[in-house]
Design an enzyme around this catalytic site. Structure first.
Site, mmCIF file in Angstrom:
data_model
loop_
_atom_site.group_PDB
_atom_site.id
_atom_site.type_symbol
_atom_site.label_atom_id
_atom_site.label_comp_id
_atom_site.label_asym_id
_atom_site.label_seq_id
_atom_site.Cartn_x
_atom_site.Cartn_y
_atom_site.Cartn_z
ATOM 1 N N GLU A 165 -0.942 8.869 -5.080
ATOM 2 C CA GLU A 165 0.604 7.989 -4.951
ATOM 3 C C GLU A 165 0.611 6.622 -5.488
ATOM 4 O O GLU A 165 0.668 5.635 -4.585
ATOM 5 C CB GLU A 165 0.861 7.974 -3.268
ATOM 6 C CG GLU A 165 0.799 9.450 -2.634
ATOM 7 C CD GLU A 165 1.327 9.441 -1.304
ATOM 8 O OE1 GLU A 165 1.390 8.189 -0.574
ATOM 9 O OE2 GLU A 165 1.756 10.307 -0.737
ATOM 10 N N GLU A 352 -0.729 17.230 -0.156
ATOM 11 C CA GLU A 352 -0.469 16.805 1.147
ATOM 12 C C GLU A 352 1.014 17.311 1.906
ATOM 13 O O GLU A 352 1.800 17.257 1.001
ATOM 14 C CB GLU A 352 -0.422 15.222 1.176
ATOM 15 C CG GLU A 352 -1.725 14.473 1.119
ATOM 16 C CD GLU A 352 -1.568 13.020 1.277
ATOM 17 O OE1 GLU A 352 -0.604 12.540 2.064
ATOM 18 O OE2 GLU A 352 -2.344 12.368 0.534
HETATM 19 C C1 BGC Z 1 -1.037 9.246 2.072
HETATM 20 C C2 BGC Z 1 -1.865 9.345 3.178
HETATM 21 C C3 BGC Z 1 -1.027 9.065 4.380
HETATM 22 C C4 BGC Z 1 -0.303 10.106 4.502
HETATM 23 C C5 BGC Z 1 0.646 10.115 5.758
HETATM 24 C C6 BGC Z 1 0.572 9.719 2.283
HETATM 25 O O1 BGC Z 1 1.374 8.697 1.934
HETATM 26 O O2 BGC Z 1 -1.578 9.485 0.840
HETATM 27 O O3 BGC Z 1 -2.923 8.389 3.106
HETATM 28 O O4 BGC Z 1 -1.834 9.122 5.570
HETATM 29 O O5 BGC Z 1 0.907 9.946 3.416
HETATM 30 O O6 BGC Z 1 1.588 9.077 5.785
#
Ligand code: BGC
Length: 446
Positions: A165, A352
């Site tokens: 990110e 993610e």
């Molecule tokens: C990040 C994580 C974060 C997750 C939830 C992403 O932006 O890579 O480190 O915990 O989102 O906010």
């Protein structure tokens, strides 16, 4: 009930990052990260917590790997703490390397494939003292971290994420000030930071390719779905398109097309590093896949008062929201479909996706039914995109454990497994059993 079945060999995993889970940030020769420093400053984290202990994963990783095995995970995405490995420029801390080697070994023994993120929103203080990612020299420093990891873990690690990110690190660090270095409205440094992270990504891919390593390498992009608050209003539509180009196009276009999105360029071109044109041909290096981190939709309204962008975020009162964001599974489908139609359908992984639930005193919340609903809807969206031809090959759920959620602290929980931050006890929530079933069936029911 509708069932979405995933292609054979689809990778099921979870994701985490060093500072968020490890704890012991200064153990065994590690030096402080900017997060360590930042969280020890008053007023930086909403609940006043920090990552000093977090999930104590530094000492308990074998126990956590056992949980992964029990869940049937095929892969675990984790990041390295830069300051554990490089305590000062040019130095290597063997104890730091050994920690990650032991972790990789324990994963492999459990049949879980390690996916290593080289940079996950965390830099050592020594780098920040030199100007951090505002300065071009950061690129060389990050590439040398990558070289160390390729050399020392590359015999066992075949899946790499260069940078997590870049847009979030730059925006939160230099616009909202919610991440270190905690600066606000520092527009030029913001674009310099993002630019240098993208350049570092390209050079990390080149270094990896030069070593002739097998496996996969890519960047994890924070993909958000930008929409006009009032779709019938052309000015809102323009505002959403600008924000889409800035948050998505300004990361994906350099990587895939070697260009910068035009609408964004017109608005912010004067703030971009002067080396942009020179660097773009080199930056056109995607790696072997695109990582998609997806959580939410953002709605935008045109605003006369916002300089340069003329856009402001809008929360529709009737839109479903989690404790942090608007819930919009269709955005994930659209992002994947756009990768297919506009970016040449590269191999991609959901690196993610997850759901925050704040725990407010009282009994531990083990019944996280709203999380299950969110995850099922998003997985169904992935399934739809694959059915439409998107080359999506896996899904990493954020996160295995409740952990340190950056500026929200320990009370914003994303885990399938509850972490008791006092006793360090791990307890499966309802979603952990649910995800185990999804993995076993290679399918999700809605
Ligand atoms: C990040 C994580 C974060 C997750 C939830 C992403 O932006 O890579 O480190 O915990 O989102 O906010």
């Amino acid at each position: 009930m509708a069932r979405t079945v995933f292609p054979a060999g689809f990778t099921w995993g979870t994701a985490a990052a060093a500072y968020q889970v490890e704890g012991s940030p200064l153990a065994d020769g590690a030096v402080a990260s900017t997060w360590h420093e930042f969280t020890h400053r008053r007023g930086t984290v909403r609940d006043g917590t920090n990552g000093d202990v977090a999930c104590d994963h530094y000492h308990r990783f074998s126990e956590d790997v056992a949980q992964m095995r029990r869940m049937g995970l095929a892969a675990y995405r984790f990041s390295v703490a830069w300051g554990r490995i490089v305590p000062s420029p040019g130095a290597v801390n063997e104890k730091g390397i050994s920690f990650y080697q032991r972790m990789v070994d324990s994963l492999l023994e459990a049949g879980v494939e390690p996916w290593v993120t080289i940079f996950h929103l965390e830099e050592p203080v020594w780098l920040a003292r030199q100007g951090g990612f505002e300065k071009r020299s950061s690129v060389d420093h990050l590439v040398s971290l990558g070289e160390i990891l390729f050399a020392r873990l590359g015999d066992r690690v075949h899946h790499w994420i260069t940078v997590n990110e870049p847009s979030v690190y730059a925006y939160q660090g230099y616009m909202t000030g919610e991440f270190p270095p905690g600066r606000k409205f520092a527009v030029r440094p913001l674009f310099a930071c993002q630019h240098h992270l993208l350049l570092a990504h390209a050079r990390l891919c080149a270094a990896w390719e030069a070593r002739g390593m097998d496996g996969m390498i890519g960047l994890a992009h924070h993909a958000l779905w930008a929409a006009p608050a009032r779709p019938q209003d052309p000015r809102d539509c323009e505002a959403a398109m600008v924000m889409d180009e800035l948050s998505n196009g300004s990361v994906l276009d350099p990587l895939v097309r070697g260009s910068y999105p035009q609408r964004a360029l017109r608005r912010v071109g004067r703030f971009l590093p002067r080396t942009l044109d020179h660097d773009l041909p080199e930056m056109r290096r995607m790696g072997t896949y695109i990582g998609v981190n997806y959580y939410a939709r953002y709605a935008y309204r045109w605003s006369r008062f916002m300089p340069i962008l003329h856009s402001t975020e809008y929360h529709a009162p009737d839109a479903p929201r989690s404790a942090m964001w608007e819930i919009y599974p269709d955005g994930l489908y659209r992002i994947l479909d756009r990768l297919r139609t506009d970016y040449g359908n590269p191999p991609c992984f959901i690196t993610e996706n997850g759901f925050p639930l704040a725990e407010k005193g009282g009994a531990p919340a083990l019944d996280d039914t709203p999380r299950i609903a969110y995850l099922a809807d998003h997985l169904a969206a992935v399934g739809r995109a694959i059915a439409g031809g998107a080359d999506c090959r896996g899904y990493f759920l954020w996160s295995l454990l409740d952990n340190f959620e950056w500026n929200y602290g320990l009370s914003m929980r994303f885990g399938l497994i509850r972490t008791d931050f006092v006793t360090q006890e791990r307890t499966w929530k309802k979603s952990a059993g649910w995800y185990t079933d999804v993995i076993r069936a290679n399918a999700v029911d809605q």
